[in-house]
Design a protein around this motif. Sequence first.
Motif, PDB file in Angstrom:
ATOM      1  N   GLU A 100      14.320  39.937 -12.593  1.00 23.32           N
ATOM      2  CA  GLU A 100      12.893  39.656 -12.639  1.00 23.32           C
ATOM      3  C   GLU A 100      12.225  40.619 -11.671  1.00 23.32           C
ATOM      4  O   GLU A 100      12.879  41.089 -10.718  1.00 23.32           O
ATOM      5  CB  GLU A 100      12.631  38.213 -12.209  1.00 23.32           C
ATOM      6  CG  GLU A 100      12.960  37.177 -13.261  1.00 23.32           C
ATOM      7  CD  GLU A 100      12.045  37.236 -14.462  1.00 23.32           C
ATOM      8  OE1 GLU A 100      10.852  36.954 -14.334  1.00 23.32           O
ATOM      9  OE2 GLU A 100      12.531  37.595 -15.552  1.00 23.32           O
ATOM     10  N   ARG A 144      13.145  40.766  -7.877  1.00 25.45           N
ATOM     11  CA  ARG A 144      14.288  39.935  -7.470  1.00 25.45           C
ATOM     12  C   ARG A 144      15.377  39.948  -8.530  1.00 25.45           C
ATOM     13  O   ARG A 144      15.103  40.079  -9.737  1.00 25.45           O
ATOM     14  CB  ARG A 144      13.864  38.508  -7.140  1.00 25.45           C
ATOM     15  CG  ARG A 144      13.414  37.698  -8.320  1.00 25.45           C
ATOM     16  CD  ARG A 144      12.797  36.367  -7.865  1.00 25.45           C
ATOM     17  NE  ARG A 144      12.029  35.815  -8.979  1.00 25.45           N
ATOM     18  CZ  ARG A 144      12.418  34.804  -9.728  1.00 25.45           C
ATOM     19  NH1 ARG A 144      13.538  34.183  -9.482  1.00 25.45           N
ATOM     20  NH2 ARG A 144      11.676  34.388 -10.733  1.00 25.45           N
ATOM     21  N   LYS A 158       3.167  24.898 -10.373  1.00 29.71           N
ATOM     22  CA  LYS A 158       2.714  25.297  -9.036  1.00 29.71           C
ATOM     23  C   LYS A 158       1.512  24.492  -8.552  1.00 29.71           C
ATOM     24  O   LYS A 158       1.177  24.532  -7.378  1.00 29.71           O
ATOM     25  CB  LYS A 158       2.372  26.792  -9.024  1.00 29.71           C
ATOM     26  CG  LYS A 158       3.656  27.637  -9.159  1.00 29.71           C
ATOM     27  CD  LYS A 158       3.446  29.113  -9.288  1.00 29.71           C
ATOM     28  CE  LYS A 158       4.796  29.786  -9.489  1.00 29.71           C
ATOM     29  NZ  LYS A 158       4.744  31.183  -9.818  1.00 29.71           N
TER      30      LYS A 158
HETATM   31  N1  COA Z   1      14.923  34.435 -15.898  1.00 28.14           N
HETATM   32  C1  COA Z   1      14.605  33.956 -14.675  1.00 28.14           C
HETATM   33  N2  COA Z   1      13.324  33.688 -14.324  1.00 28.14           N
HETATM   34  C2  COA Z   1      12.374  33.891 -15.228  1.00 28.14           C
HETATM   35  C3  COA Z   1      12.645  34.371 -16.517  1.00 28.14           C
HETATM   36  C4  COA Z   1      13.985  34.638 -16.839  1.00 28.14           C
HETATM   37  N3  COA Z   1      14.341  35.090 -18.028  1.00 28.14           N
HETATM   38  N4  COA Z   1      11.475  34.485 -17.192  1.00 28.14           N
HETATM   39  C5  COA Z   1      10.500  34.084 -16.361  1.00 28.14           C
HETATM   40  N5  COA Z   1      11.047  33.736 -15.172  1.00 28.14           N
HETATM   41  C6  COA Z   1      10.345  33.293 -13.979  1.00 28.14           C
HETATM   42  C7  COA Z   1       9.363  34.336 -13.498  1.00 28.14           C
HETATM   43  O1  COA Z   1       9.983  35.292 -12.669  1.00 28.14           O
HETATM   44  C8  COA Z   1       8.375  33.489 -12.718  1.00 28.14           C
HETATM   45  O2  COA Z   1       8.964  33.193 -11.475  1.00 28.14           O
HETATM   46  P1  COA Z   1       8.062  33.052 -10.138  1.00 28.14           P
HETATM   47  O3  COA Z   1       7.397  31.726 -10.266  1.00 28.14           O
HETATM   48  O4  COA Z   1       9.082  33.078  -9.046  1.00 28.14           O
HETATM   49  O5  COA Z   1       7.118  34.188 -10.110  1.00 28.14           O
HETATM   50  C9  COA Z   1       8.349  32.166 -13.501  1.00 28.14           C
HETATM   51  O6  COA Z   1       9.561  32.142 -14.275  1.00 28.14           O
HETATM   52  C10 COA Z   1       7.183  32.020 -14.443  1.00 28.14           C
HETATM   53  O7  COA Z   1       7.225  33.095 -15.381  1.00 28.14           O
HETATM   54  P2  COA Z   1       5.993  33.502 -16.302  1.00 28.14           P
HETATM   55  O8  COA Z   1       5.242  32.248 -16.663  1.00 28.14           O
HETATM   56  O9  COA Z   1       6.482  34.333 -17.402  1.00 28.14           O
HETATM   57  O10 COA Z   1       5.005  34.266 -15.345  1.00 28.14           O
HETATM   58  P3  COA Z   1       5.043  35.734 -14.738  1.00 28.14           P
HETATM   59  O11 COA Z   1       3.937  35.752 -13.753  1.00 28.14           O
HETATM   60  O12 COA Z   1       6.400  36.110 -14.281  1.00 28.14           O
HETATM   61  O13 COA Z   1       4.673  36.717 -15.955  1.00 28.14           O
HETATM   62  C11 COA Z   1       3.506  37.421 -17.944  1.00 28.14           C
HETATM   63  C12 COA Z   1       3.431  36.616 -16.632  1.00 28.14           C
HETATM   64  C13 COA Z   1       2.243  37.191 -18.727  1.00 28.14           C
HETATM   65  C14 COA Z   1       3.666  38.878 -17.618  1.00 28.14           C
HETATM   66  C15 COA Z   1       4.732  36.927 -18.726  1.00 28.14           C
HETATM   67  O14 COA Z   1       4.677  35.529 -18.847  1.00 28.14           O
HETATM   68  C16 COA Z   1       4.894  37.507 -20.115  1.00 28.14           C
HETATM   69  O15 COA Z   1       5.339  38.601 -20.293  1.00 28.14           O
HETATM   70  N6  COA Z   1       4.547  36.715 -21.130  1.00 28.14           N
HETATM   71  C17 COA Z   1       4.785  37.039 -22.511  1.00 28.14           C
HETATM   72  C18 COA Z   1       5.684  35.949 -22.952  1.00 28.14           C
HETATM   73  C19 COA Z   1       6.474  36.194 -24.153  1.00 28.14           C
HETATM   74  O16 COA Z   1       6.821  37.271 -24.491  1.00 28.14           O
HETATM   75  N7  COA Z   1       6.794  35.051 -24.777  1.00 28.14           N
HETATM   76  C20 COA Z   1       7.665  34.985 -25.898  1.00 28.14           C
HETATM   77  C21 COA Z   1       7.041  34.333 -27.077  1.00 28.14           C
HETATM   78  S1  COA Z   1       6.491  35.538 -28.238  1.00 28.14           S
END
Ligand code: COA
Length: 643
Positions: free
Chosen positions: A170, A173, A580
């Motif tokens: 990620e 990290r 959160k």
């Molecule tokens: N493994 C471990 N952790 C993960 C993960 C994975 N595969 N995917 C997400 N997380 C974690 C993120 O690192 C984040 O952690 P944090 O709270 O420590 O920052 C948390 O889960 C929330 O993730 P997310 O809601 O995705 O927020 P984000 O701020 O990391 O990213 C976007 C925001 C908009 C960039 C991202 O959500 C995104 O790319 N969205 C598109 C989603 C998508 O493709 N969906 C598939 C359906 S078509």
Amino acid sequence: MQSDYKKVYEAWQNDPEAFWREAAEPLFWFKPPETIFSAKDGVYGRWFAGAETNTCYNCIDRHVAAGRGAQRALIFDSAMTGEKRFFSFDQLLEEVQAIAAVLQNLGVGKGDRVVIYMPMVPEAIFSMLACARLGAIHSVVFGGFAAHELATRLDDSQAKVVISASCGLEPGRVVPYKPLLDQAVDMAKVKPDCCLVLQRDQLHAALRYEHGDMDFAQAVEVEKVKGTAVACVPVAATDPLYVLYTSGTTGQPKGVVRDNGGHMVALYWSMRNIYGVLPGETFWAASDIGWVVGHSYIVYGPLLAGNATVVFEGKPVGTPDAGTYWRIIQDYDVKSMFTAPTAFRAIRRDDPQGDLIRRYDLSGFRALFLAGERADSETIKWAEQQLNVPVIDHWWQTETGWPVAANPAGLGFLPVKYGSPACPMPGYTVEVVDDAGHPVAAGTLGNIVIKLPLPPGCLVSFWNADERFRSTCLEEFPGYYKTADAGLIDEDGYIFVMARTDDIINCAGHRLSTGAMEEVCAMHPDVAECAVIGVADALKGQIPCGFLVLKHRVERDPRLISREVIDLVRTEIGPVAAFKAVMIVERLPKTRSGKILRGTMQKIADGMPWNMPATIDDPAILDEIRDILRENGYAGNPTMLSA
Ligand code: COA
Ligand code: AMP
């Protein structure tokens, strides 16, 4: 171009069996279908009963046999590490056969379950295909889920083998997977015989050989050197290909079961007719294999149709910038792309003028498809202007496996109505009914339902839980599948999907259950009761927001308790829950019968008009909720419609 949509939809309506018989013809069958739909089988009937096939054969061997072995099949691009790898159909065959041989040596055969808990690396896709080759049933678990969620899935699927990796990546990290896997295995009542672990350079995991751990790459290499050939196992078209667990209304996820025959026919049809791509072209779904979009449109759809698929490890922004998607489209000549609206909201936030877009040659790009959550018109219009290609909102869900409603690129576009994912695809009769199940007039909001039988490719049931499938999806509106989405159909037949009717929320394109989060919050020793609702968020669409009532005489710092509850949800469900926002309240608004008024709380939080529920126990509590939401920066400008 004049759209053929109406003609094709009517052809399906006039003779559904002839339609699906023809759609099945280009695919390979060990035993071709004679019966197209068998109403007497399964929960609501089964597609292609009696036929035999193999999905892996159709994804790989069929192309090799047709002389297309040297054609590019899979492109891996990690924006996290800079790594790029390319695989032709010949090379894909070699990788998949080697993993199939390893699994076979471990005693995995037809009908056995294999859990795949991996980041976005090509080995994850190879592993899915290796299971399909053996007739084994894979269950992919998204990497953002924590140990408890993984353990639940291990127990429910009773997996024989787990395939995992040392870590995911990620931004900023390294996410160690192995401790989570170990905890999950320790927690699970049904232990797998073996865990195959792919060691990544960023972090080497300690293997527990005494628990049956094996080094994935070493085991695969042995089979590659031997050149072990593993033939595709003929399976019944009705045999399960995979189980994909998805959020239900409780902490117990639902195992959506997909069959082999109907699934491949529907996905194959969708690639050309909905997504408008031809064999040899590159298709990219920027999603994750842990979600249904990844299953259908990173793995199976493109490979069945002979497209090259892109496996991307990274984010739309920040890896390294909001231009990453354009680099991928340019470098791999992506013709059609699929992602969630959230990704575009994030890109627009970072690059509002589209300066990064103009640094790349996107002349080969033809269409952008968005799904997974409601696509706001602003984002669609921005993407249209910036990219100068059609931007298509389409609607479906884990249960359906492929689009219910879309504007079909391959059949010729229909006029766009912003806010609508356009019209039902062949196979789907979509209606809107009121709570009593009566059809409503065009333009009236109600429950969106799909007439049974569901088309090929949709779920056939929940894993080992036919009764749960019936009671959750089929009982409320007899003769129909309940989508749990609310919306309307206008006089032109365009569908508008407005909201969920249950406690599922879509956060950053991820499907989450607020019910499951409530169950975790309630585990905290200081929490007496709680409610979790989804509140509108400009980037993620919705985010979960928790309200906690503390037990009497709890004197600890409420901020500390909030922090502990947030950590608990992160540990129990995973970081992906994005939990959160927590507020400590004196009491929760309820009806006189004790039901928490989550819907009203959500409207207040979103600043939407709301009605005072007639059955409310104490109206003053809603004021308290509004005040605390305002203090925390939520609650737009709530308007009460009537007292
Ligand atoms: N493994 C471990 N952790 C993960 C993960 C994975 N595969 N995917 C997400 N997380 C974690 C993120 O690192 C984040 O952690 P944090 O709270 O420590 O920052 C948390 O889960 C929330 O993730 P997310 O809601 O995705 O927020 P984000 O701020 O990391 O990213 C976007 C925001 C908009 C960039 C991202 O959500 C995104 O790319 N969205 C598109 C989603 C998508 O493709 N969906 C598939 C359906 S078509
Ligand atoms: P998932 O099962 O994760 O694909 O989530 C499915 C849910 O996402 C649907 O039931 C809808 O609530 C929502 N959804 C998906 N696509 C759309 C869309 N185009 N418009 C509105 N909501 C959508």
